[in-house]
Design a protein around this motif. Sequence first.
Motif, short mmCIF file in Angstrom:
data_model
loop_
_atom_site.label_atom_id
_atom_site.label_comp_id
_atom_site.label_asym_id
_atom_site.label_seq_id
_atom_site.Cartn_x
_atom_site.Cartn_y
_atom_site.Cartn_z
N GLU A 224 -19.57 -16.98 -21.93
CA GLU A 224 -19.00 -15.65 -22.17
C GLU A 224 -19.17 -15.26 -23.64
O GLU A 224 -19.46 -14.11 -23.96
N SER A 303 -25.95 -15.57 -16.53
CA SER A 303 -25.51 -14.49 -15.66
C SER A 303 -24.84 -13.37 -16.45
O SER A 303 -23.96 -13.64 -17.29
N SER A 305 -22.65 -11.62 -15.45
CA SER A 305 -21.23 -11.61 -15.10
C SER A 305 -20.38 -12.25 -16.19
O SER A 305 -19.17 -11.99 -16.26
N ARG A 306 -20.98 -13.07 -17.03
CA ARG A 306 -20.23 -13.67 -18.14
C ARG A 306 -19.72 -12.57 -19.08
O ARG A 306 -18.60 -12.65 -19.59
N VAL A 308 -19.22 -9.42 -18.15
CA VAL A 308 -18.22 -8.67 -17.38
C VAL A 308 -16.88 -9.38 -17.41
O VAL A 308 -15.83 -8.76 -17.62
N ASP A 309 -16.90 -10.70 -17.23
CA ASP A 309 -15.64 -11.45 -17.15
C ASP A 309 -14.83 -11.33 -18.44
O ASP A 309 -13.62 -11.07 -18.40
N GLN A 312 -13.52 -7.67 -18.99
CA GLN A 312 -12.38 -7.32 -18.15
C GLN A 312 -11.12 -8.05 -18.59
O GLN A 312 -10.02 -7.50 -18.53
N GLU A 341 -19.82 -1.88 -14.92
CA GLU A 341 -20.55 -1.72 -13.67
C GLU A 341 -22.04 -1.97 -13.87
O GLU A 341 -22.72 -2.54 -13.00
N GLN A 344 -22.58 -5.59 -13.85
CA GLN A 344 -22.39 -6.12 -12.49
C GLN A 344 -23.62 -5.86 -11.62
O GLN A 344 -24.04 -6.71 -10.85
N GLU A 347 -26.76 -8.23 -11.80
CA GLU A 347 -26.70 -9.60 -11.23
C GLU A 347 -27.92 -9.84 -10.34
O GLU A 347 -28.31 -9.00 -9.56
#
Length: 347
Positions: A224, A303, A305-306, A308-309, A312, A341, A344, A347
């Motif tokens: 992250e 990823s 998503s790291r 995004v995590d 958030q 978004e 996301q 991905e």
Amino acid sequence: MAEGRVAGRYFDGRSSQARAAEARVEAGQLEVHLEGGERLQFAAEQVRLGTQVGSAGCYLHLGEGAALESTDVAGVQALVRALRSSTAGTLWLHRLEISPRLIVLSLLVTVALMVGGVVWGVPWASDRIASMLPESLEELAGSEALDAIDRTWADPSELPEARQQALLVHMQPSLQWLTGQYPERTLKVHFRSAPALGANAFALPGGHLVFTDAMVELAQHDDELVAVLAHEAGHAVHRHGMRNLVQGSLLVFVMASMTGDMSAASDLVTGVPALLATLAYRRGMEEEADDFALDMLRARHISPSRFVDIMQRLDPPREGDEAGSVGRFLSTHPPTPERIERFQEAE
């Protein structure tokens, strides 16, 4: 006014003494007859209509400091109209000065030009100026900014030395990848304890990437922090900090030139280092840094998503607040749902 003649006072521009005079247009020139019989001639291009203030008389400027003053405003305007082939511009200026409608129109045009210059002109110019500045100057600006932050907002990191070293080791492959892709950029990671800044990370000119202890503690996976590093590296590679610094300087000097107050410019020179950390990046810069981060994460097989995590977690959406709160991450990194978004979908 006698037919075609205007009475007034003549000043030769060399002394304050005035002489009674009478002026008229003859053969495309202005003739000025002085008391005592002396006659002067002025070509049309030498004659310029001066400004009338209130109900006072007006002037004809005649070159080399000479002038004809008269209370016969209509007569002076008639003389100017007779010479309009070369004085039309000044006649329009005079009309502008005495017409409320033209004054309002000129004010609106001036304001529109000022706004356009500030909103579009200054950013355009700052981008080009920043691209021409030497790397040594950018490094100096970043070092001074970091020193200023250390004097005001930050202390040495309170993270255990082992934790700092582990993070640097984990980030090293990504930093090496960046060096290989952008050899002209030298990136340096710094950890700082800065409760006033909260969970934060930002890029300073010269490739200084600063992570606060709170940001490190917020992360649940070291990747992250690598994702955040990728975003900040985008700002550094594209020299966003330097571009914003130049833009801020230009804005201050533009406002100083408009208002005549140079103290604001001097205040900027002394306060630039501390301001660098809180400069709000333009939306285009954030999108540019996001594009860079996505490309880097894909290249490093990390990823998206790291990112995004941690975003958030950093600024969770609140009920009734679609865009979320900027919270502790400063206004330089607005975590909008659109940006989340976007990662996301990658991905």
